[in-house]
Scaffold this active site. Structure first.
Site, PDB file in Angstrom:
ATOM      1  N   HIS A 193       0.826  -1.220   0.000  1.00 49.79           N
ATOM      2  CA  HIS A 193       0.000   0.000   0.000  1.00 49.79           C
ATOM      3  C   HIS A 193       0.861   1.271   0.000  1.00 49.79           C
ATOM      4  O   HIS A 193       0.661   2.151   0.845  1.00 49.79           O
ATOM      5  CB  HIS A 193      -0.929   0.094   1.223  1.00 49.79           C
ATOM      6  N   ASP A 211      -4.937  -9.376   0.558  1.00 51.45           N
ATOM      7  CA  ASP A 211      -4.984  -8.593   1.792  1.00 51.45           C
ATOM      8  C   ASP A 211      -6.136  -8.991   2.719  1.00 51.45           C
ATOM      9  O   ASP A 211      -6.062 -10.000   3.398  1.00 51.45           O
ATOM     10  CB  ASP A 211      -5.015  -7.102   1.413  1.00 51.45           C
TER      11      ASP A 211
HETATM   12  C1  NGQ Z   1      -3.976  -4.791   8.924  1.00 47.84           C
HETATM   13  N1  NGQ Z   1      -4.887  -3.778   6.938  1.00 47.84           N
HETATM   14  O1  NGQ Z   1      -2.928  -4.895   9.536  1.00 47.84           O
HETATM   15  O2  NGQ Z   1      -4.792  -5.713   8.851  1.00 47.84           O
HETATM   16  C2  NGQ Z   1      -4.259  -3.504   8.198  1.00 47.84           C
HETATM   17  C3  NGQ Z   1      -5.146  -2.641   9.044  1.00 47.84           C
HETATM   18  C4  NGQ Z   1      -3.626  -1.065  10.279  1.00 47.84           C
HETATM   19  C5  NGQ Z   1      -4.682  -2.949   5.908  1.00 47.84           C
HETATM   20  N2  NGQ Z   1      -3.828  -2.001   6.059  1.00 47.84           N
HETATM   21  C6  NGQ Z   1      -4.552  -2.244  10.343  1.00 47.84           C
HETATM   22  N3  NGQ Z   1      -5.332  -3.103   4.789  1.00 47.84           N
HETATM   23  O3  NGQ Z   1      -3.116  -0.743   9.197  1.00 47.84           O
HETATM   24  O4  NGQ Z   1      -3.380  -0.484  11.319  1.00 47.84           O
HETATM   25 ZN    ZN Z   2      -2.198  -5.600   5.198  1.00 48.84          ZN
END
Ligand code: NGQ
Ligand code: ZN
Length: 470
Positions: free
Chosen positions: A279, A330
């Site tokens: 990302h 993801d």
């Molecule tokens: C995660 N997911 O770690 O699952 C993250 C969200 C965050 C994405 N970034 C949690 N899509 O980034 O703090």
């Molecule tokens: Zn992630």
């Protein structure tokens, strides 16, 4: 040719090789699942199995949080006046609180079966739920990592396990929130976990890397120490990080350091071809150029990034600088390699008001161009590619491929490159995949994995234990 040879051979009228489409291709592999011969323009030897359609390289899935598959579809309602990535994250944490080792294994096994059925032959598991529901380590600290390794083994998918370092809730070493307690490890504790996991990974030819979760979650000194520790264990181990997904995160990083996340990372960490920047959505043109120059892979997760309202990565700019990239599913709102490519190209079309944006001068077929690049970048991010090696259907690589069903109505009678285009752009939601091979073993035949029904039942039961009535 001996019987043993024909047991490890497949003939395809069309195959997508790293150099492009080839006709009348014989592929052979050894007992260890490595490709030994790729011979185009040859006659089908007697007794060799014929592929049911074009042969495509298996797609590496470079970003997965397996447990999140259990609540796909369950966060699609308005909960706040203005929902966002951050309100989704609060809901996600509620699911994360409930996961048990048994549930994780059932969810991941089913997910990895779905991945194989949808054209992925390997997965990078960015794994951060480490501890018991009360935040205390399990008696065996590797419990949940081992559950993921078993799930991959059962499904027959290649895994790159990336245990996640998570220490803070925001820039400037903000203490973790209560609902992040299951994720937290000291850097030393992370390095012991890696040492503990190394033999288990070797036993199933899994690749072991590490993932500092994000600059929000890992202070600078920990990042340095963890990368040094990992490098001492294995100088080639992959390193993945979430980097600039949300504009809020960019603003917070600037407030903390005066720099944007990618800019900060490139100045403070030894970013190179081992790294996968997941990302890297919000970069300036200078950051695009500098990040691409490191050789790191951009980890793009088109359907999740759309689902979470992240923003759109500027692919043409990245490619202009020679950037490498691959795709990940993801949060698993969607598990389908072709659909990630579709979403990626469509995002670019919508922003630019153009068509066939990701075609290249050498490869005008946009689906073919994207598939070849995503396989190469995905293999690099998975830690499966030595310097100068080519991923995909090539000698020395794992025998990982997808056979399209040339009899599917969407494909029947079309030339092979158009079959791939139809699979990506014109198929209905059920994909036109006939069979999928990973490591020389046919894991999906007639569109179905041998364990499909059993694993589906276990998944549904596990999901029921993780969801709450709203
Ligand atoms: C995660 N997911 O770690 O699952 C993250 C969200 C965050 C994405 N970034 C949690 N899509 O980034 O703090
Ligand atoms: Zn992630």
């Amino acid at each position: 040719m001996t019987a043993a040879d024909s047991a490890c051979s497949l003939f395809a009228a069309d195959a997508l090789l790293p150099t492009g489409w080839a006709r009348n291709v014989l592929v052979q592999w050894d007992g260890a699942g490595r490709v030994t011969h790729v011979v185009p323009d040859t006659a089908a030897p007697a007794g060799v199995a014929q592929a049911a359609g074009p042969l495509l390289p298996g797609m590496p899935n470079l970003h997965s949080h397996a447990f999140q598959r259990a609540f796909a579809g369950l966060t699609e309602y308005r909960g706040e006046a203005q929902d966002s990535f951050w309100s989704w994250r609060n809901l996600m944490y509620r699911f994360a609180q409930r996961i048990t080792p048994e549930a994780l294994e059932a969810i991941a096994t089913w997910l990895y079966i779905e991945m194989l059925e949808a054209g992925y032959t390997s997965v990078c598991e960015f794994h951060y739920v480490h501890h018991d529901t009360d935040g205390r380590p399990y008696a065996d600290d590797a419990t949940l990592s081992l559950a993921l390794l078993r799930a991959a083994h059962t499904a027959g998918i290649h895994i790159t396990l990336l245990p996640v370092l998570y220490q803070t809730s925001g820039f400037g070493a903000k203490p973790p929130r209560a609902d992040q307690a299951r994720f937290i490890r000291s850097t030393d504790n992370m390095l012991s976990l890696l040492e503990r996991l190394a033999p288990a990974c070797r036993a199933q030819e899994a690749i072991l890397g590490m993932a500092p979760h994000s600059l929000r979650a890992v202070p600078a000194d920990s990042l340095t120490a963890a990368v040094q520790g990992l490098t001492a264990l294995n100088p080639h181990a992959p390193i993945h990080i979430h980097i600039a997904e949300q504009t809020q995160e960019v603003d917070d990083c600037i407030a903390w350091s005066g720099q944007r996340p990618v800019q900060w990372l490139l100045e403070h960490a030894p970013v190179d071809a081992r790294w996968c920047l997941v990302h890297a959505t919000h970069m300036t043109p200078t950051e695009y150029a500098a990040a691409a120059a490191t050789g790191a892979v951009a980890g793009i997760c088109p359907t999740t990034e759309a689902n979470l309202g992240d923003g759109i990565f500027d692919m043409p700019l990245w490619l202009q600088h020679g950037g490498r990239w691959g795709v990940g599913s993801d949060s698993h709102a969607c598990v389908n390699a072709a659909e990630e490519l579709l979403m990626l190209e469509y995002g670019q079309r919508l922003v630019r008001r153009q068509r066939n944006v990701l075609a290249t001068p050498a490869q005008p077929e946009v689906a073919t161009a994207m598939a070849l690049q995503a396989v190469q970048g995905g293999a690099q991010a998975s830690g499966r590619l030595g310097d100068g090696q080519t991923a995909g259907i090539a000698v020395g690589q794992r025998a990982d491929w997808v056979v399209l069903d040339a009899q599917a109505v969407a494909l029947r009678g079309l030339p092979a490159p158009a079959m791939l285009s139809a699979h990506v752009f014109a198929s209905h939601r059920t994909s036109a995949i006939h069979s999928v091979w990973a490591g020389g073993q046919c894991r999906v035949a007639g569109g179905r994995h041998a364990l499909h029904d059993r694993a589906a039942g276990a998944f549904v039961a596990a999901r029921a234990t993780t969801i709450d009535a709203r």
